[in-house]
Design a protein around this motif. Sequence first.
Motif, PDB file in Angstrom:
ATOM      1  N   ILE A  34       0.836  -1.204   0.000  1.00 36.77           N
ATOM      2  CA  ILE A  34       0.000   0.000   0.000  1.00 36.77           C
ATOM      3  C   ILE A  34       0.869   1.252   0.000  1.00 36.77           C
ATOM      4  O   ILE A  34       0.621   2.205  -0.761  1.00 36.77           O
ATOM      5  CB  ILE A  34      -0.946  -0.011   1.216  1.00 36.77           C
ATOM      6  N   THR A  35       1.918   1.278   0.824  1.00 38.33           N
ATOM      7  CA  THR A  35       2.820   2.429   0.859  1.00 38.33           C
ATOM      8  C   THR A  35       3.553   2.585  -0.466  1.00 38.33           C
ATOM      9  O   THR A  35       3.720   3.699  -0.976  1.00 38.33           O
ATOM     10  CB  THR A  35       3.834   2.271   2.003  1.00 38.33           C
ATOM     11  N   PRO A  47      -7.002   4.728   9.249  1.00 35.89           N
ATOM     12  CA  PRO A  47      -6.835   3.294   9.553  1.00 35.89           C
ATOM     13  C   PRO A  47      -7.877   2.420   8.876  1.00 35.89           C
ATOM     14  O   PRO A  47      -7.580   1.309   8.437  1.00 35.89           O
ATOM     15  CB  PRO A  47      -6.963   3.249  11.077  1.00 35.89           C
ATOM     16  N   GLN A  48      -9.114   2.924   8.761  1.00 36.07           N
ATOM     17  CA  GLN A  48     -10.166   2.142   8.114  1.00 36.07           C
ATOM     18  C   GLN A  48      -9.880   1.981   6.619  1.00 36.07           C
ATOM     19  O   GLN A  48     -10.087   0.897   6.046  1.00 36.07           O
ATOM     20  CB  GLN A  48     -11.534   2.819   8.318  1.00 36.07           C
ATOM     21  N   GLN A  49      -9.411   3.059   5.968  1.00 30.51           N
ATOM     22  CA  GLN A  49      -9.106   2.981   4.544  1.00 30.51           C
ATOM     23  C   GLN A  49      -7.940   2.021   4.282  1.00 30.51           C
ATOM     24  O   GLN A  49      -7.968   1.230   3.334  1.00 30.51           O
ATOM     25  CB  GLN A  49      -8.778   4.375   4.009  1.00 30.51           C
ATOM     26  N   ARG A  50      -6.909   2.095   5.126  1.00 35.92           N
ATOM     27  CA  ARG A  50      -5.774   1.191   4.966  1.00 35.92           C
ATOM     28  C   ARG A  50      -6.207  -0.261   5.167  1.00 35.92           C
ATOM     29  O   ARG A  50      -5.774  -1.159   4.430  1.00 35.92           O
ATOM     30  CB  ARG A  50      -4.658   1.565   5.946  1.00 35.92           C
ATOM     31  N   SER A  51      -7.076  -0.495   6.161  1.00 40.84           N
ATOM     32  CA  SER A  51      -7.563  -1.848   6.408  1.00 40.84           C
ATOM     33  C   SER A  51      -8.375  -2.361   5.230  1.00 40.84           C
ATOM     34  O   SER A  51      -8.281  -3.539   4.850  1.00 40.84           O
ATOM     35  CB  SER A  51      -8.408  -1.885   7.682  1.00 40.84           C
ATOM     36  N   SER A  52      -9.170  -1.483   4.619  1.00 43.39           N
ATOM     37  CA  SER A  52      -9.986  -1.882   3.472  1.00 43.39           C
ATOM     38  C   SER A  52      -9.103  -2.250   2.284  1.00 43.39           C
ATOM     39  O   SER A  52      -9.348  -3.254   1.591  1.00 43.39           O
ATOM     40  CB  SER A  52     -10.944  -0.752   3.093  1.00 43.39           C
ATOM     41  N   LEU A  53      -8.063  -1.440   2.032  1.00 42.39           N
ATOM     42  CA  LEU A  53      -7.148  -1.751   0.930  1.00 42.39           C
ATOM     43  C   LEU A  53      -6.386  -3.049   1.193  1.00 42.39           C
ATOM     44  O   LEU A  53      -6.213  -3.867   0.289  1.00 42.39           O
ATOM     45  CB  LEU A  53      -6.157  -0.597   0.732  1.00 42.39           C
ATOM     46  N   ALA A  54      -5.944  -3.241   2.421  1.00 45.73           N
ATOM     47  CA  ALA A  54      -5.225  -4.463   2.762  1.00 45.73           C
ATOM     48  C   ALA A  54      -6.111  -5.686   2.574  1.00 45.73           C
ATOM     49  O   ALA A  54      -5.661  -6.733   2.077  1.00 45.73           O
ATOM     50  CB  ALA A  54      -4.720  -4.386   4.204  1.00 45.73           C
ATOM     51  N   ALA A  55      -7.393  -5.565   2.950  1.00 46.53           N
ATOM     52  CA  ALA A  55      -8.324  -6.681   2.778  1.00 46.53           C
ATOM     53  C   ALA A  55      -8.592  -6.950   1.305  1.00 46.53           C
ATOM     54  O   ALA A  55      -8.705  -8.105   0.872  1.00 46.53           O
ATOM     55  CB  ALA A  55      -9.627  -6.390   3.516  1.00 46.53           C
ATOM     56  N   ASP A  60      -4.026  -8.622   4.565  1.00 39.41           N
ATOM     57  CA  ASP A  60      -4.401  -8.303   5.947  1.00 39.41           C
ATOM     58  C   ASP A  60      -4.345  -9.523   6.861  1.00 39.41           C
ATOM     59  O   ASP A  60      -4.523  -9.400   8.078  1.00 39.41           O
ATOM     60  CB  ASP A  60      -5.809  -7.706   5.982  1.00 39.41           C
ATOM     61  N   GLN A  61      -4.100 -10.698   6.299  1.00 37.65           N
ATOM     62  CA  GLN A  61      -4.091 -11.938   7.068  1.00 37.65           C
ATOM     63  C   GLN A  61      -2.656 -12.372   7.380  1.00 37.65           C
ATOM     64  O   GLN A  61      -1.700 -11.908   6.754  1.00 37.65           O
ATOM     65  CB  GLN A  61      -4.807 -13.040   6.284  1.00 37.65           C
ATOM     66  N   PRO A  62      -2.478 -13.275   8.345  1.00 35.58           N
ATOM     67  CA  PRO A  62      -1.136 -13.826   8.601  1.00 35.58           C
ATOM     68  C   PRO A  62      -0.565 -14.507   7.358  1.00 35.58           C
ATOM     69  O   PRO A  62      -1.307 -14.951   6.472  1.00 35.58           O
ATOM     70  CB  PRO A  62      -1.390 -14.840   9.729  1.00 35.58           C
ATOM     71  N   TRP A  63       0.764 -14.615   7.311  1.00 34.86           N
ATOM     72  CA  TRP A  63       1.415 -15.185   6.141  1.00 34.86           C
ATOM     73  C   TRP A  63       0.916 -16.575   5.761  1.00 34.86           C
ATOM     74  O   TRP A  63       0.659 -16.823   4.575  1.00 34.86           O
ATOM     75  CB  TRP A  63       2.927 -15.226   6.371  1.00 34.86           C
ATOM     76  N   PRO A  64       0.762 -17.500   6.685  1.00 31.34           N
ATOM     77  CA  PRO A  64       0.275 -18.831   6.281  1.00 31.34           C
ATOM     78  C   PRO A  64      -1.097 -18.777   5.614  1.00 31.34           C
ATOM     79  O   PRO A  64      -1.353 -19.505   4.649  1.00 31.34           O
ATOM     80  CB  PRO A  64       0.222 -19.608   7.606  1.00 31.34           C
ATOM     81  N   VAL A  65      -1.972 -17.902   6.116  1.00 29.72           N
ATOM     82  CA  VAL A  65      -3.303 -17.765   5.519  1.00 29.72           C
ATOM     83  C   VAL A  65      -3.186 -17.171   4.116  1.00 29.72           C
ATOM     84  O   VAL A  65      -3.855 -17.623   3.168  1.00 29.72           O
ATOM     85  CB  VAL A  65      -4.211 -16.900   6.414  1.00 29.72           C
ATOM     86  N   GLN A  66      -2.342 -16.149   3.974  1.00 27.09           N
ATOM     87  CA  GLN A  66      -2.148 -15.542   2.660  1.00 27.09           C
ATOM     88  C   GLN A  66      -1.623 -16.570   1.660  1.00 27.09           C
ATOM     89  O   GLN A  66      -2.091 -16.641   0.516  1.00 27.09           O
ATOM     90  CB  GLN A  66      -1.159 -14.375   2.756  1.00 27.09           C
ATOM     91  N   TYR A  67      -0.635 -17.343   2.120  1.00 28.21           N
ATOM     92  CA  TYR A  67      -0.059 -18.334   1.207  1.00 28.21           C
ATOM     93  C   TYR A  67      -1.097 -19.374   0.821  1.00 28.21           C
ATOM     94  O   TYR A  67      -1.187 -19.751  -0.359  1.00 28.21           O
ATOM     95  CB  TYR A  67       1.149 -19.020   1.849  1.00 28.21           C
ATOM     96  N   TYR A 282       3.051  -8.074  -4.286  1.00 27.99           N
ATOM     97  CA  TYR A 282       3.295  -9.449  -3.886  1.00 27.99           C
ATOM     98  C   TYR A 282       2.736 -10.457  -4.881  1.00 27.99           C
ATOM     99  O   TYR A 282       3.413 -11.398  -5.298  1.00 27.99           O
ATOM    100  CB  TYR A 282       2.680  -9.711  -2.506  1.00 27.99           C
ATOM    101  N   ALA A 283       1.488 -10.287  -5.249  1.00 29.31           N
ATOM    102  CA  ALA A 283       0.841 -11.269  -6.124  1.00 29.31           C
ATOM    103  C   ALA A 283       1.521 -11.345  -7.479  1.00 29.31           C
ATOM    104  O   ALA A 283       1.711 -12.437  -8.031  1.00 29.31           O
ATOM    105  CB  ALA A 283      -0.635 -10.914  -6.290  1.00 29.31           C
ATOM    106  N   LEU A 284       1.908 -10.196  -8.029  1.00 30.75           N
ATOM    107  CA  LEU A 284       2.535 -10.182  -9.350  1.00 30.75           C
ATOM    108  C   LEU A 284       3.927 -10.805  -9.302  1.00 30.75           C
ATOM    109  O   LEU A 284       4.310 -11.545 -10.216  1.00 30.75           O
ATOM    110  CB  LEU A 284       2.610  -8.748  -9.882  1.00 30.75           C
TER     111      LEU A 284
END
Length: 319
Positions: A34-35, A47-55, A60-67, A282-284
């Motif tokens: 995001i930065t 904080p709400q906008q950053r959380s929305s973008l992260a989601a 916004d989830q822990p690494w194992p969940v993201q993976y 990250y995804a790309l």
Amino acid sequence: MNYLIRRLAAFPLVLIGVSIVVFIAIRLVPGDAITAMLGTEAGLLTPQQRSSLAAYFGIDQPWPVQYWRWFTGLFSGDLGISVTYGKPVLAVILERFPLTLELALLSMLIALAIGVPAGVFAATRNERPADLGVRVAAMIGQSTPSFVVGLVLIYILSAGFGVLPTMGAFTPLWQDPLQNLGQMILPAVTLGCAFAASVTRVSRSAMLDVLSDDYVRTARAKGAPERSVIWRHALPNALVPVVTLSGIEFGYLLGGAVIVEQIYALPGLGRMVLEAILQRDYALVQGSVLFIALNFMIVNLLVDLAYVALDPRIRLEGR
């Protein structure tokens, strides 16, 4: 056939290993997506906008969940959404890959067209002035970085002929072949010349070994013309190490020639991956590295299969 099945069965294991390594490595880079995407404006987010973008981008989830989310999406062809481009990663990769594939093929053709004849020429004149000249030229070519070759070619064109290489919006081959060739020929020559030096040295060494074999001496003793001895009897067996080198180099080229793509402003795969790393996309990055790894494994498999066509004495089942 057993060898082919074993190699194909190893593909998923290798890709899983690559995916884990790149997943962890990109997240160890300081900063976040995001930065990197918004720059100084990221500090204006609530904080709400950053959380929305992260989601939205799934960070916004822990690494194992993201993976796990990303890995399970691979089975349906979903590599995630690119932060930089705002669209599916697979679509972005497939847009950039044709240019990189064309550049790799042109570079390979140029390298083989120069390197193989030069290596044969040097081997048939072993320890003569012509052989020394080819070896010195190959050493210089192998020692010169590709970005230096590119800058020198651009300077020669601009200072010597008053023209500059065609840059700007890339034209696909199927739209305008001539304009496409005008954009691709100089980058291909830049990469091809550097690779041609390696091909020259390998093909010369291989030819020297083959020319001392018994079947070559037998062919000469039977009165076969020297041209036939060189190109029909010796060269096919000398091409095995050349094929190995070409396969490895072609796999690297499919990963994108980052520096050359930067010099000539080509929107290829390598330049895209570099920008994705800088943007913490990250995804790309994950999808691109996985795609490159798959291409590299396929090329290596094709190289192994080509050994049998060049030298029937090789049996892959025993490898």
